[in-house]
Design a protein around this motif. Sequence first.
Motif, short mmCIF file in Angstrom:
data_model
loop_
_atom_site.label_atom_id
_atom_site.label_comp_id
_atom_site.label_asym_id
_atom_site.label_seq_id
_atom_site.Cartn_x
_atom_site.Cartn_y
_atom_site.Cartn_z
N VAL A 228 0.84 -1.20 0.00
CA VAL A 228 0.00 0.00 0.00
C VAL A 228 0.87 1.25 0.00
N ARG A 229 1.94 1.22 0.80
CA ARG A 229 2.84 2.38 0.84
C ARG A 229 3.43 2.66 -0.55
N ALA A 230 3.83 1.59 -1.23
CA ALA A 230 4.39 1.76 -2.58
C ALA A 230 3.34 2.26 -3.56
N LEU A 234 3.28 5.80 -5.70
CA LEU A 234 3.15 5.78 -7.16
C LEU A 234 1.85 6.46 -7.62
N ASN A 235 1.13 7.05 -6.65
CA ASN A 235 -0.16 7.71 -6.93
C ASN A 235 -1.19 6.74 -7.52
N LYS A 236 -1.07 5.47 -7.17
CA LYS A 236 -2.06 4.48 -7.59
C LYS A 236 -3.09 4.34 -6.47
N PHE A 237 -3.86 5.42 -6.31
CA PHE A 237 -4.78 5.50 -5.18
C PHE A 237 -5.92 4.49 -5.27
N VAL A 238 -6.40 4.24 -6.46
CA VAL A 238 -7.52 3.30 -6.62
C VAL A 238 -7.11 1.91 -6.17
#
Length: 391
Positions: A228-230, A234-238
Motif C-alpha cells: 500500500v505504501r508503494a 506511485l499515486n495508484k490511489f484506486v
Amino acid sequence: MRLAITILFTLITSPAFSQDLVTVASTFLNDNKYIEAKETIDEVFEKPDGDKSARAWYTKGRIYHEILKSDAPEFNKFKSNLKDFTGEVALCYNKTKALTDPGNNLFRLANNQLEILWTDGINKGYKDYQELKFESAIKYFEMSQAVKPQDTTAYLYAGLSAQNAQNYKQAIDYYLAMKSFTRLSKLVYNRLIICKQAMNAPLEERLDMIEEALFEYPDHLPYIAEEVRALIKLNKFVEAESRLNTVLKRSPNNFELRLRRADLFDRIFKEAFSNGLPERSEKYFEMASEDYEIYLNTYPQDFTANYNYAVMINEQANRVYDRVNLMSEDEYVISGKNTEEIGHNWTRKALPYMEMCRKIKPDDPGTIRALKVFYERLKMTDKLAELNGKG
C-alpha cells in the motif's frame, strides 16, 4: 629390441602404473609436500583411464583440500578463485562417492571430508561475520556453497554479509539463488525488500518484489502495508484503496493499516479538491476522519497521526478563510462573520490534536508554528503569549 620397447610402453600406460603414481602422490601428501603431490596426481588424470579410479579421485581431493587449507603463499596461485578451487575439491570427493558404494571405506571417507569442507567454510564465515569482516565472510560462505549447492545456509549468510557490507545487488543475488531449490522464507523476503529500498531501486521494481512476497504469503500484513505504501507513492490511489478496503474488512482491528488508509483518504481529499471535485473531496474527508479517530482512540500518543489529522482539519479551515478573504466589503458585512466562524470551528476541531503534538514533542518547530496560527485565529491571547519566542 622392439619387443622390449613394447613391454615398457605397456607398463607405462597401464592402470597399474597410474595406481603407482597415486601411491607416490599419497606419499608426498603424507610428507606435506603438496606441490609435488599435486603435480603427481595431476599426471594421473592425464592418463586415459586416470579418472576411473575412486582412489585417485579421493587422493586428488585430499591433496587439493590441504592446499585449500594452507596459508602458505606459494599455493595462492592455485586459489585465485577460492570458490572455484573449493568446487574442484568437492568434485573429487563426489566422484569418489560415485565410483564406490555406501559401504565402501572410500565412500565414507569422502563423505566425511565433504562435511568437513562445508563446515569449515560456514564456521570461518560466521567467525568473520561476527567480527564484522563481511567481505571475507562472503568468500568463506561461497566455499560452502560450492560444496553443497542446494543448502540454503551458505546462501543466506552470504546474503546477510553482503547486505551488511552494503553490497545490496550482491545480497539480492544470493537471496534469489535460493529460489532454485526452496521456497523463500519471510525473513528472506524481508531482506530483499530492505535491499531494494536501501539501493533506491525504482518504486515499480520495489513493488514487484513486494508483490512476489505477497504471492507466497498473501495474508502477511507487513507485506500488505508495504504494498500500500508503494502504491500510494506511485499515486495508484484506486489500487491502494481497494487493497486496504479488502484487508480491513477481514481485519478491522489492524490499526497500522487503518492509519495507512486514513493517510490515503487524506491524500485523496486534497487531490480531489485540487482537481475541482469538491463532493469527492468532502466524502474522503469524512472517511479519513473516521479512520484517524478510530486509530487515535487506541493510540492517542502517536505524534504523526495527531499532526496529520490536525493539518487535514486545518485544510478545511483554510478553505473557509480563503472564501472570506475573497469577499468584497459588502459580502463580508452580510455573511463574513458567520463564514469566518465556520472556519474558526474547524480550527477549534484541529486544535486539540495539535496541542497533543506539543505534549508529545514540546519543542517541535512545526507544531509551535501551527499553534501560533491557531491561537491567533481564535484570539487565545494568553496561550499565544506563552508561545512567544518559540518556533
